[in-house]
Design an enzyme around this catalytic site. Structure first.
Site, PDB file in Angstrom:
ATOM      1  N   ALA A  75       0.807  -1.219   0.000  1.00 30.60           N
ATOM      2  CA  ALA A  75       0.000   0.000   0.000  1.00 30.60           C
ATOM      3  C   ALA A  75       0.841   1.270   0.000  1.00 30.60           C
ATOM      4  O   ALA A  75       0.422   2.303  -0.519  1.00 30.60           O
ATOM      5  CB  ALA A  75      -0.937  -0.004   1.211  1.00 30.60           C
TER       6      ALA A  75
ATOM      7  N   PHE B 274      -3.036   1.098   4.965  1.00 24.96           N
ATOM      8  CA  PHE B 274      -3.916   0.455   5.929  1.00 24.96           C
ATOM      9  C   PHE B 274      -3.421   0.588   7.365  1.00 24.96           C
ATOM     10  O   PHE B 274      -4.183   0.933   8.258  1.00 24.96           O
ATOM     11  CB  PHE B 274      -4.077  -1.034   5.584  1.00 24.96           C
ATOM     12  CG  PHE B 274      -4.879  -1.269   4.338  1.00 24.96           C
ATOM     13  CD1 PHE B 274      -6.240  -1.481   4.395  1.00 24.96           C
ATOM     14  CD2 PHE B 274      -4.276  -1.262   3.093  1.00 24.96           C
ATOM     15  CE1 PHE B 274      -7.000  -1.690   3.257  1.00 24.96           C
ATOM     16  CE2 PHE B 274      -5.007  -1.465   1.937  1.00 24.96           C
ATOM     17  CZ  PHE B 274      -6.365  -1.677   2.014  1.00 24.96           C
TER      18      PHE B 274
ATOM     19  N   HIS C 102      -3.924 -10.109  -4.542  1.00 25.78           N
ATOM     20  CA  HIS C 102      -5.139  -9.839  -3.767  1.00 25.78           C
ATOM     21  C   HIS C 102      -6.289  -9.363  -4.645  1.00 25.78           C
ATOM     22  O   HIS C 102      -7.308  -8.907  -4.140  1.00 25.78           O
ATOM     23  CB  HIS C 102      -4.864  -8.811  -2.668  1.00 25.78           C
ATOM     24  CG  HIS C 102      -3.953  -9.315  -1.590  1.00 25.78           C
ATOM     25  ND1 HIS C 102      -3.224  -8.477  -0.770  1.00 25.78           N
ATOM     26  CD2 HIS C 102      -3.642 -10.579  -1.201  1.00 25.78           C
ATOM     27  CE1 HIS C 102      -2.509  -9.212   0.077  1.00 25.78           C
ATOM     28  NE2 HIS C 102      -2.741 -10.482  -0.175  1.00 25.78           N
TER      29      HIS C 102
ATOM     30  N   CYS D  28     -20.485 -11.450 -10.610  1.00 22.88           N
ATOM     31  CA  CYS D  28     -21.678 -11.899  -9.884  1.00 22.88           C
ATOM     32  C   CYS D  28     -21.343 -13.150  -9.081  1.00 22.88           C
ATOM     33  O   CYS D  28     -20.745 -14.097  -9.617  1.00 22.88           O
ATOM     34  CB  CYS D  28     -22.809 -12.180 -10.866  1.00 22.88           C
ATOM     35  SG  CYS D  28     -24.276 -12.925 -10.092  1.00 22.88           S
TER      36      CYS D  28
ATOM     37  N   CYS E  66     -29.012 -12.115 -13.430  1.00 20.71           N
ATOM     38  CA  CYS E  66     -29.704 -13.018 -12.506  1.00 20.71           C
ATOM     39  C   CYS E  66     -30.099 -12.368 -11.188  1.00 20.71           C
ATOM     40  O   CYS E  66     -30.647 -13.032 -10.316  1.00 20.71           O
ATOM     41  CB  CYS E  66     -28.830 -14.245 -12.233  1.00 20.71           C
ATOM     42  SG  CYS E  66     -27.401 -13.913 -11.173  1.00 20.71           S
TER      43      CYS E  66
ATOM     44  N   SER F 180       5.660  -2.069   1.562  1.00 24.63           N
ATOM     45  CA  SER F 180       4.969  -3.158   2.264  1.00 24.63           C
ATOM     46  C   SER F 180       5.529  -3.303   3.666  1.00 24.63           C
ATOM     47  O   SER F 180       6.749  -3.288   3.869  1.00 24.63           O
ATOM     48  CB  SER F 180       5.130  -4.485   1.516  1.00 24.63           C
ATOM     49  OG  SER F 180       4.564  -5.551   2.268  1.00 24.63           O
TER      50      SER F 180
END
Length: 283
Positions: free
Chosen positions: A37, A48, A133, A141, A165, A203
Site C-alpha cells: 500500500a 492500511f 489480492h 456476480c 440473474c 509493504s
C-alpha cells in the site's frame, strides 16, 4: 542477549544508497518488485496500517471485518457501504514509482507482484503484474459469475445487483477469510524463485502469506526494502530505505536511450520502446 548485525550500513547516506540501488538494478536481469500500500500513498490512496491509515479510523467494528467474506455474506449493505466509501480508486493516477517500474520493464525482465487492489500498476502500462489480492478494476456476480467492470460497484449506492440473474456483484478482490487466487499466487512464486533481485516497495511485510515471498526468494544479498517504517526483514536485507518512496524512485536511473526517447517524445507505445531498447543493447 543476542546482538543482530545489519547487512546494510545504517549510517550510509541517502545518495550513497541510491548509487548502490542503481548498481544492483543495472547488474540484475530478472527483477521482482513486490509492492504494498505504501507505493500508492503518493497517488492519494491511504495505506492500511500506518498512523493515518484506513485501519486507524474510528469504526464500530474491527476494520478487517468490513473487508471480510463474512461481512459480504452476512451484512452486504455494510460491506458495500464501506467499499463505496473507502475503495473508490478511479480518480487516482499512477505516481513516479509506478511509472519508473513500468519503464524498467522495457529494459530487462521486470515483474511486479502487488498486494494492492488499486490497479495502478496496470494503469501505468506495466505488462507483467500479478495482483495476488485481486483488483477493484473488475467485479463479478457471486451467483452466475457474469463479469463486470469495476465501475459497476460504484455506479449507485447500495448493493450492486447482476443484470442477468439479480445476484450480488462483488469486487474481484481477496477478502479476509478467503484464500489467494491460486493462479496469481503460482505466478508470483515462479517469478520470485527465478529472480536475481527482489525489491520490496511500500509493504510492512506483515500480511501472510504474501510476506513469505522474500523468504522464498532466499537471497538476502539481493534483497532491497524501500518502506517508510521498519519491517521484520530489515536485518536481513542488503539495502534498506526508510525514506519517501517517491523520492527514492525519482533517483532511480532509466537507461539513457529510453529516457532520451521519452524526452524527445519519439516513442508513444510499447512496440516503439522495444525497438529503442533493442538498438541500445545491440540486439
Amino acid at each position: 542477549m543476542l546482538a543482530f548485525k545489519l547487512s546494510w550500513d545504517p549510517n550510509m547516506g541517502f545518495y550513497d544508497k541510491i548509487d548502490k540501488l542503481n548498481t544492483m538494478i543495472a547488474d540484475a536481469r530478472r527483477i521482482v518488485f513486490f509492492t504494498g500500500a505504501g507505493i500508492s500513498t503518493g497517488s492519494g490512496i491511504p495505506d492500511f496500517r500506518s498512523a493515518n491509515g484506513l485501519y486507524s479510523q474510528a469504526n464500530a467494528r474491527d476494520p478487517e471485518y468490513y473487508l471480510s467474506a463474512e461481512c459480504l455474506e452476512s451484512e452486504p449493505e455494510l460491506f458495500f457501504e464501506y467499499i463505496q466509501k473507502n475503495m473508490d480508486f478511479r480518480k487516482a493516477t499512477p505516481n513516479i514509482a509506478h511509472e519508473k517500474i513500468s519503464l524498467l520493464q522495457l529494459t530487462r525482465s521486470v515483474s511486479v507482484i502487488t498486494q494492492n487492489i488499486d490497479g495502478l500498476h496496470e494503469n501505468a502500462n506495466s505488462y507483467a503484474v500479478s495482483a495476488i489480492h485481486g483488483t477493484m478494476n473488475r467485479a463479478y456476480c457471486v451467483d452466475c459469475l457474469a463479469e463486470y467492470d469495476g465501475d459497476y460497484i460504484f455506479d449507485d449506492d447500495g448493493i450492486p445487483l447482476c443484470t442477468e440473474c439479480q445476484g450480488i456483484v462483488r469486487p474481484d478482490i481477496v477478502l479476509y477469510g478467503e484464500g489467494l487466487h491460486s493462479t496469481e499466487w503460482d505466478i508470483a512464486l515462479q517469478w520470485t524463485r527465478n529472480a536475481d533481485l527482489f525489491i520490496v516497495v511500500g509493504s510492512s511485510l506483515q500480511v501472510a502469506p504474501a510476506n513469505m515471498l522474500p523468504h522464498y526468494f532466499g537471497r538476502d544479498d539481493k534483497l532491497v526494502i524501500i518502506n517508510r517504517d521498519p519491517t521484520p526483514l530489515d536485518f536481513n536485507a542488503e539495502l534498506v530505505f526508510h525514506d519517501d518512496i517517491q523520492e527514492v524512485f525519482k533517483n532511480i536511473r532509466i537507461p539513457f536511450a529510453v529516457q532520451k526517447a521519452i524526452d524527445d517524445e519519439v516513442i508513444k507505445d510499447e512496440k516503439a520502446y522495444r525497438t529503442i531498447i533493442e538498438s541500445a543493447h545491440g540486439s
